[in-house]
Design an enzyme around this catalytic site. Sequence first.
Site, short mmCIF file in Angstrom:
data_model
loop_
_atom_site.label_atom_id
_atom_site.label_comp_id
_atom_site.label_asym_id
_atom_site.label_seq_id
_atom_site.Cartn_x
_atom_site.Cartn_y
_atom_site.Cartn_z
N ASP A 1 0.83 -1.21 0.00
CA ASP A 1 0.00 0.00 0.00
C ASP A 1 0.87 1.26 0.00
OD1 ASP A 1 -2.80 1.05 0.45
OD2 ASP A 1 -1.85 1.92 2.20
N GLU B 1 14.64 -15.11 0.49
CA GLU B 1 14.96 -16.10 1.53
C GLU B 1 13.79 -17.05 1.74
OE1 GLU B 1 15.85 -13.94 5.13
OE2 GLU B 1 17.51 -12.90 4.10
C1 NOJ Z 1 -4.46 2.99 -0.94
C2 NOJ Z 1 -5.58 2.06 -0.66
O1 NOJ Z 1 -5.88 1.33 -1.83
C3 NOJ Z 1 -6.72 2.92 -0.19
O2 NOJ Z 1 -7.92 2.21 -0.13
C4 NOJ Z 1 -6.35 3.51 1.14
O3 NOJ Z 1 -7.37 4.39 1.55
C5 NOJ Z 1 -5.04 4.27 1.04
N1 NOJ Z 1 -4.04 3.56 0.31
C6 NOJ Z 1 -4.48 4.56 2.41
O4 NOJ Z 1 -3.99 3.39 2.99
#
Ligand code: NOJ
Length: 532
Positions: free
Chosen positions: A212, A270
């Site tokens: 993310d 790993e």
């Molecule tokens: C991207 C994620 O896909 C989204 O849903 C989220 O709100 C933001 N990152 C923050 O983590």
Amino acid sequence: MADLNDPIPAGRDDWWRHAVVYQVYVRSFADSDGDGIGDLPGITSRLPHLAELGVDALWITPFYTSPQHDHGYDVADYTDVDPLFGRLSDADDLVARAHELGLRVVVDLVPNHTSDEHAWFQAALAAGPGSPERARYLFRDDPTDRPGTPPNNWESVFGGPAWTQVDDGQWYLHLFDSTQPDLDWRNPEVPEMFEGVLRFWLDRGVDGFRVDVAHGLFKEASLRDQVVEPGGRPASGAGEMVERNVSDEPMWDQPEVHDVYRSWHRILDEAGADRMAVAEAWTQTPESMAAFVRPDELDQTFNFAWLLADWSAEAFADVITSTLAAVEGVGAAPTWVLSNHDVVRHVTRYGGGEQGLARARAATLTMLALPGSSYLYQGEELGLEQVDVAPEDRQDPSYLRTGEVGRDGCRVPIPWAGTEAPYAFGPGAGQPWIPQPDDWAALTVGAQATDPTSTLAFYTDALRIRRGFAWTAGEEVSMLDLGADVVAFERGPITVLLNCGTAPVELPAGEVLLASGPVDGTLPPDTAAWLR
Ligand code: NOJ
Ligand code: MG
């Protein structure tokens, strides 16, 4: 691993290279316990749907302990399952069952920020200014020249200032919601913690990670103001969530982030050559996207340019050629994606209704013939549209911060069967966390499974035929010139045509393997075809 769906040549560990990965938004896929919220046992019970559809892997959005202010992207404990979604043993069962069915499992990793309920943030609040606990986050004092205002002019991706003040007067940075404080990746405790998190899930047998906000971990160390000039590019924080005109991005895509991925590459290696990671990195250019998939970094990165392209042959063709050139430069495989839980569903983006669906199927067919992997978002195989969620039912933190329609409309729970809500989303008649439309009876998995003309049948056919060439048709794509309205290319024995214009196009000689709509000697507008 069983090979029920497995077209991957023996001896290859890089299964993701030409995989189709299906994104499961955990809250909205399937509910096992009747609380109206999707959960891990629900996903496990519906894995046969994914095996029959013919995908290679699933990516599951965060199911870790979380107060759910951003529906799981606010993690309070990275190594446990939120009771809303089940228990750790449910995650183990899910992985085991998926593997039995020949499906790989990718889990979400959220390293840019924690929840404000994470033990580290709670300790930071309690310990006060100047403490080592605060140094895991980005706490700053009032600027001396502007007392009472935030340390800089940065805005949250979800709207409003990216800073919140605590009782003792210090501010902390949050590029997303105020319940999602950003970590300070220059503090060695932070990378150390995430290395442990990676190992924890790798030991439990997951096949990969979706990272993310992969472009966000480092901010320019000075935390200087952002230069906002009219006419720049849209902010690359999160695609369509924001439309700010900025080209100066001291909070995104800093060079230091790549060292993190070099160290993760070693940890994945790993654990086994068949473990992978895919970056969610909203970068400004194909080249900066490709930097995330250099040979010693991550394996894949989402190609958001494909999803942001307008309905135009020129736009699609440009993305294809620039993407292939950029990833080829670093020896990585490209990826393609049209929908996810953050953007308006592609049927709706292309105009909605019959035409939107025709275009969505055509764009999907085009993408599925390209080398590299395709990411599908749950419900697109049913042709679902963005739902107009009533204001009182909206839950997206960006809606709560700005009052602008947020992302709820692509997160409505999946209709599985039956003629009225909850369409077998969960047991009984209990209603899901976002209400489903009352006209979805014809769109359920059950209804579409028996209709050979359905979008579900179309996806199933496409994935079956794709398995026959995905690994053998090569990485080479030759663009063909069939006029300004047509995207056309050859990949090995396959010729692909997408008609973005308004007039039918003559089909070249060859056997039509599959088309996204009716074809009859010519390719109608808003239609794509695979030929051999
Ligand atoms: C991207 C994620 O896909 C989204 O849903 C989220 O709100 C933001 N990152 C923050 O983590
Ligand atoms: Mg539930």
